[in-house]
Design a protein around this motif. Sequence first.
Motif, PDB file in Angstrom:
ATOM      1  N   GLN A  54      12.434  22.719  -4.897  1.00 15.83           N
ATOM      2  CA  GLN A  54      12.333  24.167  -5.125  1.00 15.83           C
ATOM      3  C   GLN A  54      13.615  24.726  -5.731  1.00 15.83           C
ATOM      4  OE1 GLN A  54       9.477  25.793  -4.951  1.00 15.83           O
ATOM      5  NE2 GLN A  54       8.522  23.905  -4.258  1.00 15.83           N
ATOM      6  N   GLN A  58      14.174  26.275  -9.492  1.00 19.93           N
ATOM      7  CA  GLN A  58      14.744  27.618  -9.659  1.00 19.93           C
ATOM      8  C   GLN A  58      15.934  27.574 -10.624  1.00 19.93           C
ATOM      9  OE1 GLN A  58      15.770  29.084  -5.764  1.00 19.93           O
ATOM     10  NE2 GLN A  58      13.649  29.053  -5.060  1.00 19.93           N
ATOM     11  N   ASN A  59      16.774  26.558 -10.475  1.00 22.47           N
ATOM     12  CA  ASN A  59      17.925  26.421 -11.373  1.00 22.47           C
ATOM     13  C   ASN A  59      17.477  26.172 -12.809  1.00 22.47           C
ATOM     14  OD1 ASN A  59      19.681  26.847  -9.249  1.00 22.47           O
ATOM     15  ND2 ASN A  59      20.105  24.677  -8.928  1.00 22.47           N
ATOM     16  N   GLU A  61      14.604  27.120 -14.148  1.00 23.58           N
ATOM     17  CA  GLU A  61      14.074  28.400 -14.620  1.00 23.58           C
ATOM     18  C   GLU A  61      15.198  29.331 -15.049  1.00 23.58           C
ATOM     19  OE1 GLU A  61      11.359  30.406 -11.898  1.00 23.58           O
ATOM     20  OE2 GLU A  61      10.737  28.446 -11.148  1.00 23.58           O
ATOM     21  N   GLN A  62      16.253  29.424 -14.255  1.00 19.68           N
ATOM     22  CA  GLN A  62      17.352  30.333 -14.559  1.00 19.68           C
ATOM     23  C   GLN A  62      18.046  29.961 -15.865  1.00 19.68           C
ATOM     24  OE1 GLN A  62      20.118  30.996 -11.369  1.00 19.68           O
ATOM     25  NE2 GLN A  62      21.472  32.249 -12.634  1.00 19.68           N
ATOM     26  N   TRP A  98       3.947  24.708  -9.553  1.00 23.07           N
ATOM     27  CA  TRP A  98       4.984  25.351 -10.358  1.00 23.07           C
ATOM     28  C   TRP A  98       4.614  25.300 -11.845  1.00 23.07           C
ATOM     29  CZ3 TRP A  98       8.079  23.328 -14.213  1.00 23.07           C
ATOM     30  CH2 TRP A  98       9.111  24.146 -14.661  1.00 23.07           C
TER      31      TRP A  98
END
Length: 130
Positions: A54, A58-59, A61-62, A98
Amino acid sequence: MEKKITNPWKWQDERGYVQAVEVKQVTGTLYCAGQAAVHPDGTSSDADMPTQLQLALQNLEQVIREAGYACSGIVRLTVYTTSSETFVNTCFEPYKEWAAKHGVQTAVTLMEVNALFETLNIEFEATVVI
C-alpha cells in the motif's frame, strides 16, 4: 497519445495485466525509479508485505502525479519482491484492485530478488506515457 492493448488470450484479464501495450503519438514518457515502502522521512518500512504494498503504491502514485502524469498511463511495470509466493498469496488481489481503480492496463513482470534495500520487500518500477 494512442494506446493499443494486445491480449491473444483471455486468462490475463483475471490477473490484472495485459500482454503488450503499444503507444503512438506520445507527448511525454516518464521513467520512474523503483518506488518502495519508504516513509516521507526516508525511513524504510519494516511492516509486512501487504502493508508495504500500500505504501509503495502510494509513493508511486505521488511520483507520477507530481510529474504531471496519471497512473492510467502506466505502460510497463516491474514488481520486485523478496517472495513471489507471499506477493501472489497476500498482495495480488490488492494490486488488482489498485490497478482497476486507476484504470491501469499495463505489461507487468513479477521478479523475485534476494533482497531489497534495508527492510523492504516490494518495489515498483514504472514507465508512464502521456
